[in-house]
Design an enzyme around this catalytic site. Structure first.
Site, mmCIF file in Angstrom:
data_model
loop_
_atom_site.group_PDB
_atom_site.id
_atom_site.type_symbol
_atom_site.label_atom_id
_atom_site.label_comp_id
_atom_site.label_asym_id
_atom_site.label_seq_id
_atom_site.Cartn_x
_atom_site.Cartn_y
_atom_site.Cartn_z
ATOM 1 N N HIS A 20 -5.294 -7.677 21.027
ATOM 2 C CA HIS A 20 -5.456 -6.248 20.800
ATOM 3 C C HIS A 20 -4.240 -5.674 20.079
ATOM 4 O O HIS A 20 -3.112 -5.899 20.492
ATOM 5 C CB HIS A 20 -5.678 -5.542 22.139
ATOM 6 N N ASP A 28 -4.489 -8.120 -2.490
ATOM 7 C CA ASP A 28 -4.871 -8.567 -3.823
ATOM 8 C C ASP A 28 -3.999 -9.757 -4.217
ATOM 9 O O ASP A 28 -3.124 -10.179 -3.458
ATOM 10 C CB ASP A 28 -4.779 -7.417 -4.828
ATOM 11 N N HIS A 106 2.890 2.970 -0.608
ATOM 12 C CA HIS A 106 2.822 1.529 -0.864
ATOM 13 C C HIS A 106 4.065 0.822 -0.317
ATOM 14 O O HIS A 106 3.963 -0.292 0.208
ATOM 15 C CB HIS A 106 2.659 1.258 -2.362
ATOM 16 N N TYR A 128 -3.510 -1.950 -5.860
ATOM 17 C CA TYR A 128 -3.504 -1.458 -4.481
ATOM 18 C C TYR A 128 -4.726 -1.883 -3.674
ATOM 19 O O TYR A 128 -5.119 -1.193 -2.733
ATOM 20 C CB TYR A 128 -3.343 0.070 -4.448
ATOM 21 N N ALA A 129 -5.322 -3.006 -4.000
ATOM 22 C CA ALA A 129 -6.468 -3.519 -3.239
ATOM 23 C C ALA A 129 -5.932 -4.303 -2.042
ATOM 24 O O ALA A 129 -5.955 -5.536 -2.005
ATOM 25 C CB ALA A 129 -7.363 -4.381 -4.119
ATOM 26 N N ASN A 130 -5.418 -3.544 -1.073
ATOM 27 C CA ASN A 130 -4.775 -4.118 0.104
ATOM 28 C C ASN A 130 -5.141 -3.279 1.323
ATOM 29 O O ASN A 130 -5.289 -2.068 1.225
ATOM 30 C CB ASN A 130 -3.242 -4.086 -0.048
#
Length: 139
Positions: A20, A28, A106, A128-130
């Protein structure tokens, strides 16, 4: 042969060990991986696998209660942002719990990724594909 959704042995082991509030970063192809953090590299070539393919596959086996995104994603990558938020909303309905979505810079995102159990590298080549996914509980 394993019959479940996640066939990658490292990724399957990672998900099974999550407790948990543990976090996993899905990134990316260009997201840096800090020293000492496990890297699970799924990238084959530019765009394969796509970021959302990795998210959809992982969340088929991972209970998620929170997600953290870089605020820059909203303007720099609106398509991926929309797809991710829509997916997380559907996932929350499927899981029967709320998934809280937080936005950070970021720079803050990269610092938080250093606290992850692992960083999963996709082949995505868009900015920014994170996302940081935080594990929930199934009860």
């Amino acid at each position: 042969m394993k019959k479940g959704t996640v066939l990658n042995s490292e990724l399957s082991a990672l998900i099974s060990r999550l407790g948990h509030t543990d976090s996993v970063t899905v990134g990316d192809a260009g997201l840096p991986v800090p020293d000492g953090i496990q890297r699970i590299d799924l990238a084959l070539t530019h765009g394969i696998p796509r970021f959302m393919q990795v998210i959809e596959t992982m969340t088929a086996e991972m209970q998620v209660e929170r997600a953290v995104l870089a605020q820059e994603m909203v303007e720099a990558n609106p398509d991926i942002h929309r797809q991710l938020v829509t997916w997380l909303q559907r996932l929350a309905q499927t899981q029967g719990n709320a998934i809280h979505i937080d936005y950070v810079s970021h720079g803050q995102f990269k610092a938080l990724s250093g606290e992850s159990k692992a960083i999963v590298r996709s082949g995505e080549c868009s900015p920014y594909a994170n996302v940081l996914l935080y594990a929930g509980v199934t009860f």
